[in-house]
Design a protein around this motif. Structure first.
Motif, PDB file in Angstrom:
ATOM      1  N   ILE A  44       0.840  -1.207   0.000  1.00 38.11           N
ATOM      2  CA  ILE A  44       0.000   0.000   0.000  1.00 38.11           C
ATOM      3  C   ILE A  44       0.869   1.248   0.000  1.00 38.11           C
ATOM      4  CG2 ILE A  44      -1.599   1.366   1.405  1.00 38.11           C
ATOM      5  CD1 ILE A  44      -2.853  -1.353   2.274  1.00 38.11           C
ATOM      6  N   ILE A  45       1.898   1.256   0.833  1.00 34.64           N
ATOM      7  CA  ILE A  45       2.792   2.418   0.908  1.00 34.64           C
ATOM      8  C   ILE A  45       3.524   2.614  -0.415  1.00 34.64           C
ATOM      9  CG2 ILE A  45       4.901   3.290   1.996  1.00 34.64           C
ATOM     10  CD1 ILE A  45       3.875   1.949   4.614  1.00 34.64           C
ATOM     11  N   ILE A  46       4.049   1.539  -0.990  1.00 34.75           N
ATOM     12  CA  ILE A  46       4.778   1.648  -2.256  1.00 34.75           C
ATOM     13  C   ILE A  46       3.848   2.102  -3.372  1.00 34.75           C
ATOM     14  CG2 ILE A  46       5.996   0.330  -4.032  1.00 34.75           C
ATOM     15  CD1 ILE A  46       7.221  -1.304  -1.711  1.00 34.75           C
ATOM     16  N   LEU A  47       2.648   1.559  -3.429  1.00 30.58           N
ATOM     17  CA  LEU A  47       1.682   1.978  -4.442  1.00 30.58           C
ATOM     18  C   LEU A  47       1.364   3.466  -4.296  1.00 30.58           C
ATOM     19  CD1 LEU A  47      -0.101   1.140  -6.789  1.00 30.58           C
ATOM     20  CD2 LEU A  47      -1.843   0.457  -5.140  1.00 30.58           C
ATOM     21  N   THR A  48       1.207   3.931  -3.081  1.00 29.15           N
ATOM     22  CA  THR A  48       0.964   5.355  -2.832  1.00 29.15           C
ATOM     23  C   THR A  48       2.141   6.200  -3.313  1.00 29.15           C
ATOM     24  OG1 THR A  48      -0.395   4.810  -0.916  1.00 29.15           O
ATOM     25  CG2 THR A  48       0.442   7.066  -1.054  1.00 29.15           C
ATOM     26  N   PHE A  49       3.359   5.750  -3.019  1.00 30.50           N
ATOM     27  CA  PHE A  49       4.550   6.472  -3.477  1.00 30.50           C
ATOM     28  C   PHE A  49       4.618   6.516  -5.004  1.00 30.50           C
ATOM     29  CE2 PHE A  49       7.079   5.351   0.617  1.00 30.50           C
ATOM     30  CZ  PHE A  49       6.551   6.455   1.265  1.00 30.50           C
ATOM     31  N   VAL A  50       4.299   5.414  -5.677  1.00 31.04           N
ATOM     32  CA  VAL A  50       4.327   5.378  -7.142  1.00 31.04           C
ATOM     33  C   VAL A  50       3.307   6.358  -7.706  1.00 31.04           C
ATOM     34  CG1 VAL A  50       3.825   3.961  -9.178  1.00 31.04           C
ATOM     35  CG2 VAL A  50       5.213   3.025  -7.336  1.00 31.04           C
ATOM     36  N   LEU A  51       2.105   6.355  -7.160  1.00 32.25           N
ATOM     37  CA  LEU A  51       1.050   7.237  -7.666  1.00 32.25           C
ATOM     38  C   LEU A  51       1.370   8.709  -7.463  1.00 32.25           C
ATOM     39  CD1 LEU A  51      -2.107   5.183  -6.642  1.00 32.25           C
ATOM     40  CD2 LEU A  51      -0.979   5.309  -8.882  1.00 32.25           C
ATOM     41  N   HIS A  52       2.255   8.995  -6.494  1.00 26.67           N
ATOM     42  CA  HIS A  52       2.675  10.378  -6.231  1.00 26.67           C
ATOM     43  C   HIS A  52       4.080  10.659  -6.766  1.00 26.67           C
ATOM     44  CE1 HIS A  52      -0.759  11.668  -3.838  1.00 26.67           C
ATOM     45  NE2 HIS A  52      -0.764  10.451  -3.321  1.00 26.67           N
ATOM     46  N   ASP A  53       4.597   9.757  -7.595  1.00 31.04           N
ATOM     47  CA  ASP A  53       5.935   9.901  -8.205  1.00 31.04           C
ATOM     48  C   ASP A  53       7.040  10.118  -7.174  1.00 31.04           C
ATOM     49  OD1 ASP A  53       5.109   9.569 -10.898  1.00 31.04           O
ATOM     50  OD2 ASP A  53       4.399  11.637 -10.933  1.00 31.04           O
ATOM     51  N   VAL A 108       1.901  -2.574 -10.644  1.00 30.51           N
ATOM     52  CA  VAL A 108       0.492  -2.179 -10.529  1.00 30.51           C
ATOM     53  C   VAL A 108       0.355  -0.659 -10.569  1.00 30.51           C
ATOM     54  CG1 VAL A 108      -1.498  -2.142  -8.967  1.00 30.51           C
ATOM     55  CG2 VAL A 108      -0.252  -4.265  -9.341  1.00 30.51           C
ATOM     56  N   GLY A 109       1.224   0.039  -9.859  1.00 30.00           N
ATOM     57  CA  GLY A 109       1.172   1.502  -9.838  1.00 30.00           C
ATOM     58  C   GLY A 109       1.407   2.111 -11.209  1.00 30.00           C
ATOM     59  N   GLU A 110       2.420   1.608 -11.912  1.00 29.64           N
ATOM     60  CA  GLU A 110       2.717   2.137 -13.243  1.00 29.64           C
ATOM     61  C   GLU A 110       1.602   1.813 -14.235  1.00 29.64           C
ATOM     62  OE1 GLU A 110       5.028   4.268 -14.112  1.00 29.64           O
ATOM     63  OE2 GLU A 110       5.906   4.259 -12.117  1.00 29.64           O
ATOM     64  N   LEU A 111       1.045   0.604 -14.152  1.00 26.37           N
ATOM     65  CA  LEU A 111      -0.077   0.252 -15.034  1.00 26.37           C
ATOM     66  C   LEU A 111      -1.291   1.129 -14.754  1.00 26.37           C
ATOM     67  CD1 LEU A 111       0.159  -3.650 -15.116  1.00 26.37           C
ATOM     68  CD2 LEU A 111       0.678  -2.038 -16.969  1.00 26.37           C
ATOM     69  N   PHE A 112      -1.546   1.418 -13.491  1.00 30.29           N
ATOM     70  CA  PHE A 112      -2.661   2.286 -13.126  1.00 30.29           C
ATOM     71  C   PHE A 112      -2.443   3.691 -13.688  1.00 30.29           C
ATOM     72  CE2 PHE A 112      -4.898   5.200 -10.275  1.00 30.29           C
ATOM     73  CZ  PHE A 112      -6.183   4.679 -10.347  1.00 30.29           C
ATOM     74  N   LYS A 113      -1.227   4.204 -13.571  1.00 25.87           N
ATOM     75  CA  LYS A 113      -0.921   5.536 -14.103  1.00 25.87           C
ATOM     76  C   LYS A 113      -1.086   5.566 -15.624  1.00 25.87           C
ATOM     77  CE  LYS A 113       2.808   7.494 -12.544  1.00 25.87           C
ATOM     78  NZ  LYS A 113       4.150   7.739 -11.950  1.00 25.87           N
ATOM     79  N   LEU A 114      -0.672   4.497 -16.307  1.00 22.57           N
ATOM     80  CA  LEU A 114      -0.870   4.428 -17.754  1.00 22.57           C
ATOM     81  C   LEU A 114      -2.343   4.393 -18.127  1.00 22.57           C
ATOM     82  CD1 LEU A 114       1.921   1.894 -18.800  1.00 22.57           C
ATOM     83  CD2 LEU A 114       1.819   4.324 -19.381  1.00 22.57           C
ATOM     84  N   LEU A 115      -3.110   3.650 -17.367  1.00 23.52           N
ATOM     85  CA  LEU A 115      -4.556   3.557 -17.615  1.00 23.52           C
ATOM     86  C   LEU A 115      -5.223   4.916 -17.427  1.00 23.52           C
ATOM     87  CD1 LEU A 115      -7.026   1.713 -18.141  1.00 23.52           C
ATOM     88  CD2 LEU A 115      -7.170   1.413 -15.685  1.00 23.52           C
ATOM     89  N   VAL A 116      -4.871   5.605 -16.365  1.00 23.37           N
ATOM     90  CA  VAL A 116      -5.443   6.939 -16.105  1.00 23.37           C
ATOM     91  C   VAL A 116      -5.032   7.909 -17.205  1.00 23.37           C
ATOM     92  CG1 VAL A 116      -5.365   8.911 -14.527  1.00 23.37           C
ATOM     93  CG2 VAL A 116      -5.664   6.595 -13.614  1.00 23.37           C
ATOM     94  N   ALA A 117      -3.767   7.852 -17.612  1.00 25.45           N
ATOM     95  CA  ALA A 117      -3.289   8.748 -18.685  1.00 25.45           C
ATOM     96  C   ALA A 117      -4.006   8.454 -20.009  1.00 25.45           C
ATOM     97  CB  ALA A 117      -1.777   8.600 -18.840  1.00 25.45           C
ATOM     98  N   ALA A 118      -4.291   7.186 -20.271  1.00 24.65           N
ATOM     99  CA  ALA A 118      -4.968   6.818 -21.511  1.00 24.65           C
ATOM    100  C   ALA A 118      -6.416   7.269 -21.522  1.00 24.65           C
ATOM    101  CB  ALA A 118      -4.886   5.300 -21.717  1.00 24.65           C
ATOM    102  N   MET A 119      -7.000   7.401 -20.351  1.00 26.73           N
ATOM    103  CA  MET A 119      -8.408   7.799 -20.242  1.00 26.73           C
ATOM    104  C   MET A 119      -8.587   9.302 -20.381  1.00 26.73           C
ATOM    105  SD  MET A 119      -9.592   5.224 -17.205  1.00 26.73           S
ATOM    106  CE  MET A 119     -11.274   5.821 -17.123  1.00 26.73           C
ATOM    107  N   LYS A 120      -7.512  10.064 -20.285  1.00 21.58           N
ATOM    108  CA  LYS A 120      -7.623  11.535 -20.377  1.00 21.58           C
ATOM    109  C   LYS A 120      -7.794  12.009 -21.783  1.00 21.58           C
ATOM    110  CE  LYS A 120      -5.210  12.715 -16.178  1.00 21.58           C
ATOM    111  NZ  LYS A 120      -4.122  13.419 -15.572  1.00 21.58           N
TER     112      LYS A 120
END
Length: 93
Positions: free
Chosen positions: A28-37, A81-93
């Protein structure tokens, strides 16, 4: 992934479920860090965790290796998981 090594560990050497909860919180902590770069913070977390294992004796080597494998698997999974989530969000914009 670590089931094969888990059997070799002394069951009375640690708190029941402690490693499981540490793993959940770590991801959870690592995923949070990834999502916040905040990739530097991930390095700090890994360094802090490895300091806890620094004074292990040769008797504890299998347990140390088990923890390291689990930590690296946990970090890799959370990063992916964090990087894939960021790619998914970027693709949806």
């Amino acid at each position: 992934m670590t089931k094969g090594w888990r059997k070799k560990l002394d069951k009375d050497a640690a708190l029941k479920w402690a490693g499981t909860w540490i793993g959940y919180l770590e991801r959870i902590i690592i995923l949070t860090f990834v999502l916040h770069d905040q990739y530097e913070a991930i390095g700090l977390l890994i360094a802090a965790k490895s300091l806890l294992r620094f004074r292990d004796t040769d008797d504890a080597r299998p347990q140390t290796e088990y923890v390291l494998i689990g930590t690296l698997a946990s970090v890799a999974g959370a990063l992916i998981v964090g990087e894939l989530f960021k790619l998914l969000v970027a693709a949806m914009k």
